[in-house]
Design an enzyme around this catalytic site. Structure first.
Site, PDB file in Angstrom:
ATOM      1  CE1 TYR A 177     -22.347  -5.042  11.648  1.00 25.35           C
ATOM      2  CE2 TYR A 177     -21.382  -5.712   9.562  1.00 25.35           C
ATOM      3  CZ  TYR A 177     -21.684  -4.728  10.478  1.00 25.35           C
ATOM      4  OH  TYR A 177     -21.351  -3.420  10.225  1.00 25.35           O
ATOM      5  CE  LYS A 181     -25.327  -2.308  10.435  1.00 21.62           C
ATOM      6  NZ  LYS A 181     -25.438  -0.878  10.777  1.00 21.62           N
TER       7      LYS A 181
END
Ligand SMILES: NC(=O)c1ccc[n+]([C@@H]2O[C@H](COP(=O)([O-])OP(=O)(O)OC[C@H]3O[C@@H](n4cnc5c(N)ncnc54)[C@H](OP(=O)(O)O)[C@@H]3O)[C@@H](O)[C@H]2O)c1
Length: 317
Positions: A177, A181
């Site tokens: 994750y 990002k």
């Protein structure tokens, strides 16, 4: 910015403007679509599931009965779907904004790959958006529009090196994750450098929503229906969290405020919560050399080279 009288609840009139939002079936994407449509914009709500898309459009129309919304199937993890959706979205008139919001927020425990052979979190959150923005570059140039990439505070809390973007080694859900990002933020900033260098009339901006949870968000049938347990737990975090509706404020402001500029990073005023304001770019996403390498990687991985030259010559329509 000397004076800031931006009111997220009273957006400027957006009639006649077209925006495409990825992941608009729930969460921030739904509320961003709602806020844009409420201000009179024509919104192209996109999602990977036709049933959830129809439900989302109906939920939006219940709140804004005269909303100008259309739906479009778009799975950001699938490059074929990205290309097909872009071909439909280009349209005869220009596009004024692209909100690159769709994302896997809770990655799988074990590394998974897409049909195209890419790690699924990186593919969904970063790669698909790189390809989509490239495919829609001429439409955005025709609208003198902007693209907003959705970053995250996690990139500040857990800075990581982006040596292995598809995590062939050492996969963990959290790493997948955060890396996706960091990649999204780096790509958003690199896009702006490249667009400026090529004199393309499009701004690229990165915005993050702070910490926005479903349990702090009003219930909407088919969109946000948290259990009592989730509401209870999310409310324990009230001082450091906000609703998804408020989280969408920064994304929408970055997309429509005439004062927002390419290359900026926007976020809530108190970091996790608050009014939408310009914020400091996370350190891990400031490395222009790394961003250029990542850009080349995305070019090869997607087979999409952004048409800068054509975009720089595109007439307004
Ligand atoms: N909430 C936060 O605090 C927070 C903080 C930092 C950054 N963000 C970022 O904000 C964005 C939205 O987060 P959220 O909180 O709104 O999450 P969410 O409530 O889980 O919503 C995610 C949205 O993305 C869509 N999506 C997921 N995979 C997709 C795919 N392959 N193709 C198309 N759409 C897909 C989902 O569609 P389905 O309905 O089909 O699943 C849903 O509409 C994400 O990029 C996330 O990283 C959120």
């Amino acid at each position: 910015m000397a004076r800031d009288d931006w009111d997220p609840d009273r957006l400027p009139d957006l009639s006649g403007r077209r925006y495409l939002v990825t992941g608009s079936t729930r969460g921030l994407g739904f509320f961003a679509s709602l806020q844009l449509a409420g201000a009179g914009a024509h919104v192209i709500m996109t999602g990977r599931n036709p049933h959830r898309l129809t439900t989302a459009r109906a939920a939006l129309r219940r709140q804004v009965p005269d909303a100008e919304v259309e739906t479009l199937l778009l799975d950001t993890s699938n490059l074929g779907s990205v290309r097909a959706a872009a071909a439909t979205a280009r349209g005869r008139t220009g596009l004024h904004g692209l909100l690159l919001n769709a994302g896997i927020v809770h990655p799988p425990r074990q590394r998974e790959v897409t049909r195209d052979g890419h790690e699924v979190v990186f593919a969904t959150n970063a790669l698909g958006h790189y390809a989509l923005a490239g495919e829609l570059l001429l439409a955005l140039a025709a609208g003198r529009g902007r693209m907003v990439w959705v970053g995250s505070m996690s990139t500040v809390i857990s800075p990581m090196e982006l040596i292995d973007p598809e995590l062939e080694n050492d996969y963990t859900p959290w790493r997948a994750y955060v890396q996706s990002k960091i990649a999204t933020t780096a790509l958003g900033l690199e896009a702006d450098r490249r667009l400026r260098a090529a004199h393309v009339p499009i701004a690229s901006i990165v915005a993050h929503p702070g910490y926005a949870t479903g349990g702090r968000t009003r219930g909407i049938a088919g969109i946000n229906t948290p259990s009592r347990g989730k509401r209870f737990l999310d409310n324990l975090q009230a001082p450091i969290s906000q609703s998804k509706e408020r989280g969408a404020w920064t994304l929408v402001r970055a997309l429509v405020d005439p004062l927002a500029e390419g290359g900026q990073f926007w976020g809530p005023s108190r970091g996790a919560t608050g009014r939408p304001v310009p914020a400091t770019v996370p350190r891990v996403a400031r490395d222009a050399e790394l961003a250029a390498r990542l850009w080349n990687y995305c070019e090869h991985a997607t087979g999409t080279v952004w048409p800068y030259l054509k975009a720089s010559k595109t007439k307004r329509r």
